[in-house]
Scaffold this active site. Structure first.
Site, PDB file in Angstrom:
ATOM      1  N   SER A 174       0.819  -1.211   0.000  1.00 11.35           N
ATOM      2  CA  SER A 174       0.000   0.000   0.000  1.00 11.35           C
ATOM      3  C   SER A 174       0.849   1.257   0.000  1.00 11.35           C
ATOM      4  O   SER A 174       0.312   2.356  -0.136  1.00 11.35           O
ATOM      5  CB  SER A 174      -0.911   0.010   1.234  1.00 11.35           C
ATOM      6  OG  SER A 174      -0.133   0.018   2.419  1.00 11.35           O
ATOM      7  N   GLU A 188      -6.196  -1.047  -6.947  1.00 13.39           N
ATOM      8  CA  GLU A 188      -5.281  -0.144  -7.641  1.00 13.39           C
ATOM      9  C   GLU A 188      -4.228  -0.986  -8.361  1.00 13.39           C
ATOM     10  O   GLU A 188      -3.527  -1.776  -7.724  1.00 13.39           O
ATOM     11  CB  GLU A 188      -4.588   0.796  -6.656  1.00 13.39           C
ATOM     12  CG  GLU A 188      -5.485   1.860  -6.057  1.00 13.39           C
ATOM     13  CD  GLU A 188      -4.750   2.747  -5.070  1.00 13.39           C
ATOM     14  OE1 GLU A 188      -4.911   3.978  -5.146  1.00 13.39           O
ATOM     15  OE2 GLU A 188      -4.016   2.215  -4.202  1.00 13.39           O
ATOM     16  N   ASN A 240      -4.219   6.554  -0.961  1.00 17.98           N
ATOM     17  CA  ASN A 240      -3.520   6.955   0.257  1.00 17.98           C
ATOM     18  C   ASN A 240      -2.852   8.314   0.140  1.00 17.98           C
ATOM     19  O   ASN A 240      -2.480   8.907   1.153  1.00 17.98           O
ATOM     20  CB  ASN A 240      -2.492   5.892   0.658  1.00 17.98           C
ATOM     21  CG  ASN A 240      -3.133   4.742   1.397  1.00 17.98           C
ATOM     22  OD1 ASN A 240      -4.168   4.908   2.042  1.00 17.98           O
ATOM     23  ND2 ASN A 240      -2.542   3.564   1.299  1.00 17.98           N
ATOM     24  N   HIS A 293      -3.068  -3.607  -5.567  1.00 16.23           N
ATOM     25  CA  HIS A 293      -3.381  -3.160  -4.213  1.00 16.23           C
ATOM     26  C   HIS A 293      -4.868  -3.315  -3.922  1.00 16.23           C
ATOM     27  O   HIS A 293      -5.699  -2.556  -4.422  1.00 16.23           O
ATOM     28  CB  HIS A 293      -2.949  -1.701  -4.029  1.00 16.23           C
ATOM     29  CG  HIS A 293      -3.239  -1.166  -2.664  1.00 16.23           C
ATOM     30  ND1 HIS A 293      -3.591   0.146  -2.436  1.00 16.23           N
ATOM     31  CD2 HIS A 293      -3.243  -1.774  -1.446  1.00 16.23           C
ATOM     32  CE1 HIS A 293      -3.797   0.322  -1.147  1.00 16.23           C
ATOM     33  NE2 HIS A 293      -3.599  -0.829  -0.528  1.00 16.23           N
TER      34      HIS A 293
END
Length: 524
Positions: free
Chosen positions: A130, A163, A201, A151
């Site tokens: 991540s 992702e 993120n 991900h």
């Protein structure tokens, strides 16, 4: 989202190796097995393998009880998952490896180096990292072009987003194969370039950062700020309850990682408040205490709400200027029996005039600053809302010199429209407006940096974080000029690079083109 033509998704008969039998690994294994693949689930710990198989069986049994699958289907899925101690023992049989082990660059490199000579030439090496660089993970390998990020979000069986992250060496056909495989597995896949935080993120950082700053400035308590973001913004959870759910150790670590990876960019600076919680061991739900107390019998604090002031509500108001997304509020007031007189813009701010008080949709200036600039003491600023036609709550703040009678008039006016009013201290941009503006700004910068297309970035934020709107679509609905103006005023007030406006936002302000374009090429 449909599978693209020419995709090279894994066929159901091709085997998958998942390395790491923790919560993420076992969830990914179940997703792959449910799509028809033979899955080898590897972990050096016998206890971890046992727990993973037990958890998978329990989840499948739950699916049968809820009618999502038959007992025969559940049994077939269970039979397709085989636990192994050593991934190297089955590497020659698989087309795809997905590692979900500890977030340590060297450990991941060692794993892939041990598997690379054993897997078939066409096999893909995918990492569920991540935060780590795909480029860095792949660099020591003989064939770094077949390493890609895949991900998943926790829990993988329920969260729709994947992702697909390309490093510098990742072959386009490898990324496409993983994208098409994720779609075949029932996921919504977005393509991203390997940069710190990827899409979600990175772009999500302001959701936490702005709430923590407003809390630090004493605008309101956590429960009040959460209620505004949740009820006025339409987010499924407020920032403080979400940080408690994620765990402050995890959330603080991700923020710190992105901050350092971007060479200490002020936009990603961690919060001292959250650092204190981590040091104190108050990690949120998992430790029993974070911003909230989760002990048995603990009472959740209620959001602050203004007392009833309906008797002070005016029967008529003047609406001065162009209200844009706030126009639905004027319609709601009219439907509640308030006579709304429209007047063209003048030298003052866009505002509702109710008796002596000006109610000004926030543009990043505090109520006290507006009162000073326009020589009108009775000023109240109004936070943004996702949908003024339906919002159950709104936040207001008053200038330091605003008279109590004028404040009560403003409160009563919104209450007459059926809106619960939450008072905040007079902080710039209040809470929802500055959060939405910063999310849109960060998303625009991610597009500018080539991390993803506008469509993929908005999709990632909707399905990876369950936002009610993608930040670019929200910015467009609010108006790019409003977003830019608010950020410019925050930058002026704080004197920080944190609130610098993305060059892409300014470009869209000048060219008038849609911000949330579905095609990256449309912004050129």
């Amino acid at each position: 989202m449909q599978e693209r033509e020419g995709g090279a998704a894994l066929a159901p008969g091709e085997a998958v190796l998942v390395v790491g039998a923790g919560a993420m690994g076992r969830g990914i294994a179940l997703v792959a097995a449910s799509a028809g693949h033979l899955v080898f689930l590897s972990d050096v710990s016998e206890e971890a393998r046992r727990r993973a198989l037990t958890a998978i069986a329990e989840e499948l049994d739950g699916g049968v009880r809820k009618g999502r699958m038959s007992a025969e289907e559940a049994s077939a899925i269970r039979d397709r998952i085989r636990a192994v101690a050593e991934p190297q023992s089955v590497a020659s049989q698989v087309r795809l490896v997905i590692e979900a082990i500890v977030e340590d660059l060297e450990v991941k490199r060692v794993l892939f180096a041990s598997l690379e000579p054993l897997v078939p030439p066409q096999a893909i090496l995918a990492t569920n990292t991540s935060s780590l660089s795909i480029t860095a993970i792949a660099a020591p390998l003989a064939r770094p072009e077949r390493v890609v990020g895949m991900h998943f979000f926790n829990p993988p069986t329920r969260m729709k987003l994947v992702e697909v992250v390309s490093g510098l060496a990742t072959a386009p056909e490898v990324a496409q194969a993983i994208r098409d495989t994720a779609v075949r597995w029932g996921k919504i896949a977005v393509m991203a370039r390997s940069t710190p935080g990827f899409i979600v993120n990175r772009v999500a950082r302001p959701f936490y950062a702005e709430a923590l700053r407003v809390l630090a400035e004493g605008a309101a308590d956590c429960a009040t700020l959460d209620a505004i973001v949740r009820e006025a913004g339409g987010f499924p959870m407020g920032p403080f309850e979400l940080m408690d759910l994620i765990g402050h150790d995890v959330n603080f670590a991700v923020t710190s990682s992105v901050w350092s990876a971007y060479f200490y960019d002020k936009r990603f600076q961690p919060s001292l408040i959250q650092q204190e919680l981590v040091w104190a061991g108050r990690l949120g739900r998992k430790s029993g205490r974070g911003f909230y107390d989760y002990a048995a019998g603990a009472q959740r604090p209620a959001a602050a709400e203004a007392p009833p002031c309906l008797d002070r509500a005016p029967s008529a108001v003047a609406a001065v200027g162009e209200f844009g997304p706030f126009s639905a509020l004027l319609e709601r007031l009219a439907a509640a029996g308030v006579v709304v007189h429209r007047r063209p813009a003048d030298a003052g701010p866009v505002r509702i005039e109710a008796a002596d008080v000006w109610i000004v949709p926030t543009d990043g200036r505090t109520a006290t600053r507006l009162a000073h600039e326009y020589g009108h003491a009775d000023v109240v600023v109004l936070d943004w809302a996702r949908d003024w036609a339906q919002t159950p709550r709104a936040a207001l703040a008053r200038a330091d010199g605003c008279a109590q009678d004028s404040w009560a008039c403003a409160l009563g006016l919104l209450q007459r429209a059926g809106i619960a009013v939450t008072p905040l201290d007079d902080v710039a941009g209040l809470i929802l407006a500055r959060t939405v503006a910063m999310l849109a700004n960060e998303a625009a910068d991610a597009v500018l940096a080539g991390i993803g297309t506008p469509r993929d970035i908005d999709t990632a934020m909707r399905y990876g974080t369950n936002y009610p709107l993608g930040p670019l679509a929200w910015g467009e609905a609010t108006g790019v000029a409003r977003i830019v103006g608010l950020l410019d005023r925050l930058a002026e007030l704080y004197g920080e690079d944190r609130y610098r406006v993305s060059p892409l936002l300014r470009r869209h302000l000048w060219n008038g083109r849609p911000l949330a374009s579905g095609d990256e090429g449309e912004r050129k």
